[in-house]
Scaffold this active site. Structure first.
Site, short mmCIF file in Angstrom:
data_model
loop_
_atom_site.label_atom_id
_atom_site.label_comp_id
_atom_site.label_asym_id
_atom_site.label_seq_id
_atom_site.Cartn_x
_atom_site.Cartn_y
_atom_site.Cartn_z
N HIS A 80 19.80 19.88 -18.31
CA HIS A 80 19.81 18.48 -17.85
C HIS A 80 18.74 17.65 -18.53
CE1 HIS A 80 16.82 20.16 -14.88
NE2 HIS A 80 16.25 18.98 -15.03
N GLU A 131 19.17 13.87 -14.12
CA GLU A 131 18.27 13.83 -12.96
C GLU A 131 17.50 12.52 -13.02
OE1 GLU A 131 15.18 16.83 -13.11
OE2 GLU A 131 14.71 16.62 -10.98
#
Lengths: 135, 135
Positions: A80, A131
């Site tokens: 991520h 995120e």
């Protein structure tokens, strides 16, 4: 502008100690000490660049959230990107109003680094898990 | 220390215009104008963060080097990380001496942004394709 700064890129690895040795051997980089985060099911280090960090993550415990990722990607892989936002609750409101999907219940929770975070659905961002961290 | 600065993270997308609209809509970010690089088989934009760039890449032409990536990942995905090095030829020498694999012939070539680059084998870095750019 909701996003201003990239906080880190996370790479999942099957063996954190080996990965640290490999990065040090290849590139002579500075890497932070390994930290176990049993509540989050990961062990983590940061490769410290001058402008951003690369996080290496290894599963910790039986219910690690990155366990399945390693089953699909046994040698590891990029997992991520984390961007910083000023106010996570405001960001969630704006994104939900625009019909984006926040993973989980859409409620910010304490991330691995002690700050409130959310995750956006990778299908809405070209396969990239994003995120957002209040910082 | 061979690596000091992260230059960019590259994300391959199937439709660059749509991806740009989506990132602008979600996050109100600054994104550079689209540039076609026929010699490199890609069209590219940069999402401009204060500390690093996120590059979005779309295949251009029939022999695009990212065509296969999109066949395997139809919605797109994170493709590579680019780190800056001071001297690419010195870096190659050091890495070859340590038995790392440089893709292609191990000879730096002009990258998409006009500077000499090499790519390291993802199998040696936990599934992460690493670009080194002289900068």
């Amino acid at each position: 502008m909701m996003l201003n700064r990239l906080n880190h890129i996370a790479i999942v690895v099957p063996d954190l100690n080996k990965a640290v040795e490999n990065y040090k051997n290849a590139f002579n980089v500075n890497i932070s000490k390994k930290i176990d985060l049993p509540k989050h099911g990961v062990s983590t280090v940061f490769i410290e660049m001058s402008n951003a960090n690369i996080e290496l993550l290894e599963p910790l415990g039986q219910n690690s959230p990155i366990k399945n990722f390693l089953i699909k990607n046994p040698i590891g892989g990029m997992h991520h990107l984390c961007y910083e936002v000023e106010n996570i609750n405001d960001s969630v409101k704006i994104l939900l109003k625009k019909s984006y999907t926040i993973l989980g219940e859409g409620i910010p929770r304490e991330g691995a680094h002690g700050k409130p975070v959310i995750f956006m659905h990778p299908k809405e961002f070209n396969g990239t898990l994003i995120e957002l961290e209040e910082a």
